[in-house]
Design a protein around this motif. Structure first.
Motif, short mmCIF file in Angstrom:
data_model
loop_
_atom_site.label_atom_id
_atom_site.label_comp_id
_atom_site.label_asym_id
_atom_site.label_seq_id
_atom_site.Cartn_x
_atom_site.Cartn_y
_atom_site.Cartn_z
N ARG A 130 -5.15 -7.09 -3.41
CA ARG A 130 -5.91 -6.11 -4.19
C ARG A 130 -5.55 -6.16 -5.68
NH1 ARG A 130 -4.65 -1.60 0.40
NH2 ARG A 130 -6.44 -1.99 1.74
N SER A 134 0.84 -1.19 0.00
CA SER A 134 0.00 0.00 0.00
C SER A 134 0.88 1.24 0.00
CB SER A 134 -0.88 0.00 1.26
OG SER A 134 -1.50 1.25 1.43
N SER A 173 0.44 3.48 1.91
CA SER A 173 0.63 3.80 3.33
C SER A 173 1.91 3.15 3.90
CB SER A 173 -0.59 3.38 4.15
OG SER A 173 -0.75 1.97 4.13
N ASP A 174 2.51 2.23 3.16
CA ASP A 174 3.76 1.60 3.61
C ASP A 174 4.99 2.41 3.21
OD1 ASP A 174 2.28 -0.61 4.51
OD2 ASP A 174 2.43 -1.63 2.58
C1 RP5 Z 1 -1.44 -4.18 3.57
O1 RP5 Z 1 -2.41 -3.63 4.37
C2 RP5 Z 1 -0.48 -3.08 3.26
O2 RP5 Z 1 0.81 -3.60 3.11
C3 RP5 Z 1 -0.59 -2.15 4.44
O3 RP5 Z 1 0.47 -2.32 5.35
C4 RP5 Z 1 -1.88 -2.56 5.09
C5 RP5 Z 1 -2.90 -1.44 5.14
O4 RP5 Z 1 -3.10 -0.94 3.82
P1 RP5 Z 1 -4.01 0.35 3.59
O5 RP5 Z 1 -5.37 -0.01 4.07
O6 RP5 Z 1 -3.34 1.46 4.35
O7 RP5 Z 1 -3.93 0.58 2.10
O8 RP5 Z 1 -1.95 -4.68 2.39
#
Ligand code: RP5
Length: 163
Positions: A44, A14, A16-17
């Motif tokens: 996803r 993501s 967010s990472d």
């Molecule tokens: C995982 O879910 C991602 O690597 C991330 O750490 C976590 C949250 O993802 P978001 O909901 O912030 O996109 O797939």
């Protein structure tokens, strides 16, 4: 001038990472390693992730760093689609403080390894350094840079003065 072909793929589940995974990006940049950074999710965008991993070697990548959080299967899925070394970085998730990410990444069943580093930013930086070490096994100039880095951090410890 054409950009050098990436040797390392830094992928994350993501956007967010990114704050965490930028540590790996930074280390690779400091060592002058051509690399690419991408968001790819095992759940996803599963088909895209599989395609990325299965074409990585032919595109010239030599190492993949994969960071994910929660039920963090990204590194394992990528490792299943390539024989390149895969380094997994567990994100420090909010629900379980990263223990979920760590166990999901590190507990690969026998046959498909993922080299798992520490949770969070330290792990991401170390993933970059581990990728450098892997590349350095066949690149003397990189080995010298890595040795110089180690000498530098040793010197920092030796010159540390406490208040
Ligand atoms: C995982 O879910 C991602 O690597 C991330 O750490 C976590 C949250 O993802 P978001 O909901 O912030 O996109 O797939």
């Amino acid at each position: 001038m054409a950009e050098a072909r990436p040797l390392v793929g830094v992928i994350m589940g993501s956007k967010s990472d990114w704050e965490t995974m930028s540590q790996a990006d930074q280390v690779l940049s400091e060592f002058g390693i051509p690399h690419e950074c991408r968001v790819l999710s095992a759940h996803r965008t599963p088909a895209l992730t599989a395609e990325y991993a299965s074409t990585a070697s032919n595109r010239g990548l030599e190492v993949i760093i994969a960071g994910a959080g929660g039920a963090a299967h990204l590194a394992g899925v990528v490792a299943a689609h390539t024989i390149l070394p895969v380094i997994g970085v567990p994100m420090q998730s909010s629900a379980l403080n990263g223990l979920d990410s760590l166990l999901s990444t590190v507990q690969m069943p026998k046959g498909i390894p993922v080299a798992t580093v520490a949770i969070g930013a330290s792990g991401a930086a170390n993933a970059g350094l581990l990728a450098v070490a892997i590349l350095a096994t066949s690149r003397p100039e990189l080995r010298a840079k890595l040795q110089a880095y180690r000498d530098r951090i040793a010197a920092d410890v030796q010159s540390a003065r406490l208040p």
